[in-house]
Scaffold this active site. Sequence first.
Site, mmCIF file in Angstrom:
data_model
loop_
_atom_site.group_PDB
_atom_site.id
_atom_site.type_symbol
_atom_site.label_atom_id
_atom_site.label_comp_id
_atom_site.label_asym_id
_atom_site.label_seq_id
_atom_site.Cartn_x
_atom_site.Cartn_y
_atom_site.Cartn_z
ATOM 1 C CE1 TYR A 24 -12.150 -19.454 -47.126
ATOM 2 C CE2 TYR A 24 -11.252 -21.383 -46.026
ATOM 3 C CZ TYR A 24 -12.332 -20.612 -46.397
ATOM 4 O OH TYR A 24 -13.599 -20.989 -46.022
ATOM 5 C CD GLU A 25 -13.433 -16.668 -44.074
ATOM 6 O OE1 GLU A 25 -13.370 -16.049 -42.981
ATOM 7 O OE2 GLU A 25 -14.427 -17.332 -44.421
#
Length: 258
Positions: A127-128
């Site tokens: 998700y980063e």
Amino acid sequence: MKNITFIFFILLASPLYANGDKLYRADSRPPDEIKRSGGLMPRGHNEYFDRGTQMNINLYDHARGTQTGFVRYDDGYVSTSLSLRSAHLAGQSILSGYSTYYIYVIATAPNMFNVNDVLGVYSPHPYEQEVSALGGIPYSQIYGWYRVNFGVIDERLHRNREYRDRYYRNLNIAPAEDGYRLAGFPPDHQAWREEPWIHHAPQGCGNSSRTITGDTCNEETQNLSTIYLRKYQSKVKRQIFSDYQSEVDIYNRIRNEL
């Protein structure tokens, strides 16, 4: 509070939040400090010069960080984000103790790897949306920066006068294929026996035999990453010299015509 929230969502929707040839990094250090450091250098860079500790240029180790969630002391990569929004969210999380921080806008280059593309399903924090810079980011590669005050991004982009567009304008991040060999999975990790990494496993990793010198999987990954970084640095140096020579040639031609 409503006004701040409104401004935040306007920024999220604006074009400045996505740019294919630029990356972003939230950092507490002001531009003058970054300049004195020579750019956005990995933490392991300082450890190397201060204590002689070898930098760990293992992408998998970098992506995992430490058990406490902090950057490894010997880390050889610098984290960036694909979008301003992602960098802002990261800043709000890891720099929440600062009333002011900066989001640096950075030109892409082949020493950068999309972590999710290289590590695939084994990327620890997909998700980063991270792109990691092997060996760091020179100050001349920083296009500019935004100030963030109490969570709100300043609309003005402060341009870096020392940014050198001609060095980076035609450069992109490395393709995933270039990163598979440098992924840095542990020797017995199942990824080395799966697509696509099975075709790129360094000697000593997975089912591959050790090198003639007996290097382990980690040592071979370190060697390959070092070679890759040096080739990239040589390429940039050649570009700088070529541009300098072109400027000298133009100067000499004009002088001869006068």
